[in-house]
Scaffold this motif. Structure first.
Motif, PDB file in Angstrom:
ATOM      1  N   GLY A  68       0.791   3.656  -0.522  1.00 53.42           N
ATOM      2  CA  GLY A  68       1.236   2.707  -0.555  1.00 53.42           C
ATOM      3  C   GLY A  68       2.756   2.910  -0.811  1.00 53.42           C
ATOM      4  O   GLY A  68       3.179   1.362  -1.047  1.00 53.42           O
ATOM      5  N   GLY A  89       5.395   3.669  -0.404  1.00 54.58           N
ATOM      6  CA  GLY A  89       5.775   4.062   0.988  1.00 54.58           C
ATOM      7  C   GLY A  89       7.151   5.354   1.007  1.00 54.58           C
ATOM      8  O   GLY A  89       7.797   5.706   1.721  1.00 54.58           O
ATOM      9  N   LYS A  90       5.851   6.166   1.737  1.00 54.41           N
ATOM     10  CA  LYS A  90       6.327   7.845   1.424  1.00 54.41           C
ATOM     11  C   LYS A  90       7.404   8.010   2.424  1.00 54.41           C
ATOM     12  O   LYS A  90       7.826   8.104   2.943  1.00 54.41           O
ATOM     13  CB  LYS A  90       5.449   8.466   1.170  1.00 54.41           C
ATOM     14  CG  LYS A  90       4.879   8.485  -0.449  1.00 54.41           C
ATOM     15  CD  LYS A  90       3.712   9.550  -0.956  1.00 54.41           C
ATOM     16  CE  LYS A  90       3.116   9.172   0.033  1.00 54.41           C
ATOM     17  NZ  LYS A  90       1.705   8.583  -0.701  1.00 54.41           N
ATOM     18  N   GLU A  91       6.048   7.697   3.495  1.00 52.54           N
ATOM     19  CA  GLU A  91       6.459   7.229   4.825  1.00 52.54           C
ATOM     20  C   GLU A  91       7.480   6.716   5.540  1.00 52.54           C
ATOM     21  O   GLU A  91       8.191   7.468   6.215  1.00 52.54           O
ATOM     22  CB  GLU A  91       5.180   7.950   6.076  1.00 52.54           C
ATOM     23  CG  GLU A  91       5.440   7.612   7.882  1.00 52.54           C
ATOM     24  CD  GLU A  91       4.085   7.357   8.327  1.00 52.54           C
ATOM     25  OE1 GLU A  91       3.094   7.099   8.106  1.00 52.54           O
ATOM     26  OE2 GLU A  91       4.037   7.456   9.463  1.00 52.54           O
ATOM     27  N   LEU A  92       7.979   5.543   4.639  1.00 55.71           N
ATOM     28  CA  LEU A  92       8.930   4.954   5.306  1.00 55.71           C
ATOM     29  C   LEU A  92       9.946   5.518   5.052  1.00 55.71           C
ATOM     30  O   LEU A  92      10.941   5.711   5.233  1.00 55.71           O
ATOM     31  CB  LEU A  92       8.424   3.928   4.278  1.00 55.71           C
ATOM     32  CG  LEU A  92       9.973   2.550   5.352  1.00 55.71           C
ATOM     33  CD1 LEU A  92       8.824   2.307   6.140  1.00 55.71           C
ATOM     34  CD2 LEU A  92       8.383   1.242   4.499  1.00 55.71           C
ATOM     35  N   VAL A 139       2.836  -1.176  -2.441  1.00 55.60           N
ATOM     36  CA  VAL A 139       3.725  -2.365  -1.373  1.00 55.60           C
ATOM     37  C   VAL A 139       2.295  -2.608  -0.240  1.00 55.60           C
ATOM     38  O   VAL A 139       2.133  -3.709   0.031  1.00 55.60           O
ATOM     39  CB  VAL A 139       4.444  -1.636  -0.473  1.00 55.60           C
ATOM     40  CG1 VAL A 139       5.352  -2.709   0.420  1.00 55.60           C
ATOM     41  CG2 VAL A 139       5.586  -1.841  -2.063  1.00 55.60           C
ATOM     42  N   ARG A 140       1.335  -1.614  -0.301  1.00 57.20           N
ATOM     43  CA  ARG A 140       0.912  -1.881   1.269  1.00 57.20           C
ATOM     44  C   ARG A 140      -0.658  -2.706   1.099  1.00 57.20           C
ATOM     45  O   ARG A 140      -0.874  -3.851   1.892  1.00 57.20           O
ATOM     46  CB  ARG A 140      -0.015   0.103   1.050  1.00 57.20           C
ATOM     47  CG  ARG A 140      -0.756  -0.383   2.668  1.00 57.20           C
ATOM     48  CD  ARG A 140      -1.588   0.784   3.129  1.00 57.20           C
ATOM     49  NE  ARG A 140      -0.918   1.452   3.339  1.00 57.20           N
ATOM     50  CZ  ARG A 140      -1.092   2.531   3.068  1.00 57.20           C
ATOM     51  NH1 ARG A 140      -1.300   3.252   1.589  1.00 57.20           N
ATOM     52  NH2 ARG A 140      -0.092   3.729   3.567  1.00 57.20           N
ATOM     53  N   ILE A 149      12.680  -1.444   1.090  1.00 58.19           N
ATOM     54  CA  ILE A 149      12.960  -2.376   0.549  1.00 58.19           C
ATOM     55  C   ILE A 149      12.772  -2.354  -1.470  1.00 58.19           C
ATOM     56  O   ILE A 149      11.886  -1.824  -1.633  1.00 58.19           O
ATOM     57  CB  ILE A 149      12.341  -4.483   0.732  1.00 58.19           C
ATOM     58  CG1 ILE A 149      12.469  -4.888   2.319  1.00 58.19           C
ATOM     59  CG2 ILE A 149      13.032  -5.297   0.324  1.00 58.19           C
ATOM     60  CD1 ILE A 149      10.759  -5.642   3.216  1.00 58.19           C
TER      61      ILE A 149
HETATM   62  N1  ADP Z   1       9.960  -0.340  -0.017  1.00 57.37           N
HETATM   63  C1  ADP Z   1       9.187  -0.686   0.784  1.00 57.37           C
HETATM   64  N2  ADP Z   1       9.959  -1.350   1.504  1.00 57.37           N
HETATM   65  C2  ADP Z   1       9.009  -2.231   2.643  1.00 57.37           C
HETATM   66  N3  ADP Z   1       7.775  -2.134   3.016  1.00 57.37           N
HETATM   67  C3  ADP Z   1       7.780  -0.894   2.307  1.00 57.37           C
HETATM   68  C4  ADP Z   1       7.896   0.054   1.390  1.00 57.37           C
HETATM   69  N4  ADP Z   1       6.767   0.328   0.521  1.00 57.37           N
HETATM   70  C5  ADP Z   1       5.914   0.130   1.646  1.00 57.37           C
HETATM   71  N5  ADP Z   1       6.307  -0.222   3.067  1.00 57.37           N
HETATM   72  C6  ADP Z   1       5.206  -0.944   3.457  1.00 57.37           C
HETATM   73  O1  ADP Z   1       3.933  -0.438   2.587  1.00 57.37           O
HETATM   74  C7  ADP Z   1       3.437  -0.289   4.038  1.00 57.37           C
HETATM   75  C8  ADP Z   1       2.352   1.768   3.308  1.00 57.37           C
HETATM   76  O2  ADP Z   1       3.954   2.209   3.532  1.00 57.37           O
HETATM   77  P1  ADP Z   1       3.295   4.034   3.669  1.00 57.37           P
HETATM   78  O3  ADP Z   1       4.751   4.724   3.940  1.00 57.37           O
HETATM   79  O4  ADP Z   1       2.786   4.221   4.601  1.00 57.37           O
HETATM   80  O5  ADP Z   1       2.770   4.702   1.640  1.00 57.37           O
HETATM   81  P2  ADP Z   1       2.210   5.879   1.754  1.00 57.37           P
HETATM   82  O6  ADP Z   1       2.490   6.314   2.740  1.00 57.37           O
HETATM   83  O7  ADP Z   1       2.986   6.131   0.111  1.00 57.37           O
HETATM   84  O8  ADP Z   1       0.800   5.392   1.529  1.00 57.37           O
HETATM   85  C9  ADP Z   1       3.314   0.143   5.302  1.00 57.37           C
HETATM   86  O9  ADP Z   1       3.632  -0.989   6.067  1.00 57.37           O
HETATM   87  C10 ADP Z   1       5.446   0.115   4.727  1.00 57.37           C
HETATM   88  O10 ADP Z   1       6.138  -0.384   5.772  1.00 57.37           O
END
Ligand code: ADP
Ligand code: MG
Length: 453
Positions: free
Chosen positions: A157, A159-162, A343-344, A127
């Motif tokens: 946090g 959203g790297k995994e996302l 975002v987390r 998002i």
């Molecule tokens: N742009 C985004 N839109 C919606 N949800 C997000 C977004 N970025 C992160 N999240 C949510 O935030 C949390 C952390 O995301 P994650 O991909 O694990 O971050 P990272 O791997 O960078 O630490 C997850 O629950 C993810 O779904």
């Protein structure tokens, strides 16, 4: 007042009564109405009701006389955005006006975002509409369909995994598996067998043959999170798979060919690690064929309302709780906080609000303390009237009002007054407000410690 506000650049119209104001508002609805509470014909309360009845989209600040907190309370109940207790200083006026207008612009922005519903507000599950995110989506779109190795950089946090998942689901490998491995979460000595698998007897404790993540991800995408944690010797093995598309199981002899797209992520400064000799330069370039950088949340605050609303809906649905809309007060704090956990952290804060909601209403008092602290308080600073006041009666009165406003819910009333539950109960006792209640002891966790009498 008009002079002060005009000098601040506001466009003003003045009216001498509620009816005159309503005529003016027929032709142009202002953003903000400042009105007195006591007026000769119809009072401020009636203006508030008219605004409500006519569905006028404007905020109202009511000015009340000192010693008439009850009027201020009534005004807020009728929908006033704020009140000013007379006499007030010009700075208090300016502050109140600024605050209410800022809140309005947030609300308007919020509505705008919602009304754009069908327009792309993200990518896959991501998002965000900020320009920096649009840039990210464009690059993702370009590379999703290719087999290019992608390196994702971004704070924890963000959203790297996302992003990795979205790349996978946007690729022609979407039907294949998406396998994630967090290199920081497993001991260094186990990473190799975790990645490539091992044959039975490959090392002490290897009782059975094990497929590694590369095998599991065959035909799909392998996401290597926190790649910076990968020990140097393993970096060489990984580089080899990426170049030759073949690997060997631990303790095995044959080479296994591999059709896996690798997406890696790191929240550390890999170029710096390369410079320090902690990360292989050749692997870095091999991974970074396409580099994606996710901006931290504090650099795209305009995405906070949309994120908060969407995360709120998701969380409410996940917990099967019906939740009202996001109070502007909470949104304002969200906008001002710097979100070190990105975002987390926002998702966690929203979830907490949902779980602690009272009858579906989100409470600013349930914000995590660091988020709550991040802003200047919302109330007009209370000023001691020149004639002084009767402390005890004021305190007792505030307790009663808080209880009434919260329908007798003590936990909520305590929060409303910014008091710890125990401190609140102590004061209820003191003013004899606790004794006539039969359900005492059923609400708070600490009732057993209160001595009644
Ligand atoms: N742009 C985004 N839109 C919606 N949800 C997000 C977004 N970025 C992160 N999240 C949510 O935030 C949390 C952390 O995301 P994650 O991909 O694990 O971050 P990272 O791997 O960078 O630490 C997850 O629950 C993810 O779904
Ligand atoms: Mg992660």
């Amino acid at each position: 007042m008009a002079d002060i506000l005009k000098r601040d650049g506001h466009v003003l119209a003045e009216a001498a009564s509620v009816d005159e104001a309503l005529v003016l508002m027929d032709s142009a609805v202002p953003d903000l109405v400042l009105c007195d509470w006591r007026m000769p014909e119809r009072d401020g309360g009636e203006l508030l009701k008219e605004v409500e009845d006519r569905g006028l989209d404007c905020s109202v600040i009511v000015m009340t006389a000192y010693g008439s907190i009850a009027h201020a309370v009534e005004a807020v109940r009728l929908g006033a955005a704020d009140y000013l207790a007379k006499p007030f200083e010009r700075e208090a006026l300016r502050l109140a006006v600024q605050r209410v207008l800022k809140t309005r612009s947030l609300e308007v922005e919020n509505r705008r975002l919602r009304s754009q519903g069908s327009q792309a507000e993200g990518y896959g599950e991501l998002i965000g509409k900020a320009p920096s995110m649009q840039l990210l989506y464009r690059t993702m779109q370009k590379v999703a369909a290719t087999d290019a190795t992608v390196l994702i950089a971004g704070e924890s946090g963000t959203g790297k995994e996302l992003v990795a998942r979205s790349l996978h689901s946007g690729s022609n490998r979407a039907a294949g598996p998406f396998v994630a491995l967090n290199c920081a979460a497993i001991p260094e000595t186990l990473i190799e067998s975790e990645l490539f698998g091992h044959e039975r007897g490959a090392f002490t404790g290897a009782h059975r043959r094990r497929e590694g993540r590369f095998s599991e991800a065959e035909g799909g995408t392998l996401f290597l999170d926190e790649i910076a944690s990968m020990p140097l010797p393993l970096q060489s093995s990984l580089l080899r798979v990426l170049q030759e598309r073949r690997f060997t199981r631990l303790g095995g002899t044959g080479e296994i060919s591999s059709d896996v797209r690798v997406v890696a992520a790191s929240n550390r400064d890999l170029p710096q690690m390369v410079a320090d000799g902690l990360f292989r330069e050749d692997l870095y370039y091999r991974l970074n064929v396409v580099g994606l950088e996710i901006p931290p949340l504090r650099s795209r605050r305009e995405d906070v309302p949309l994120l908060a609303e969407t995360l709120l809906e998701r969380s409410a649905r996940a917990h099967g709780i019906k939740i009202g809309s996001l109070p502007v007060e909470i949104l304002r704090r969200f906008m001002e906080y710097h979100w070190p956990g990105n975002v987390r952290e926002l998702a966690n804060a929203v979830e907490r609000l949902v779980l602690l909601a009272e009858d579906g209403a989100l409470q600013a008092g349930d914000l995590p303390p660091e988020v709550a602290r991040s802003t200047v308080g919302s109330a007009v600073p209370f000023r001691l009237p020149a004639e002084g006041l009767d402390w005890e009666s004021m305190e007792g009165d505030l307790l009663r009002q808080a209880l009434k406003r919260c329908d007798g819910n003590r936990a909520a009333a305590a929060r409303l007054l910014g008091l710890a539950y125990k401190a609140f109960l102590y004061r209820l006792e003191k003013y004899g407000l606790a004794s006539d209640d039969s359900d005492i002891g059923t609400e708070g966790p600490d009732m057993g410690n209160i001595t009644r009498g």
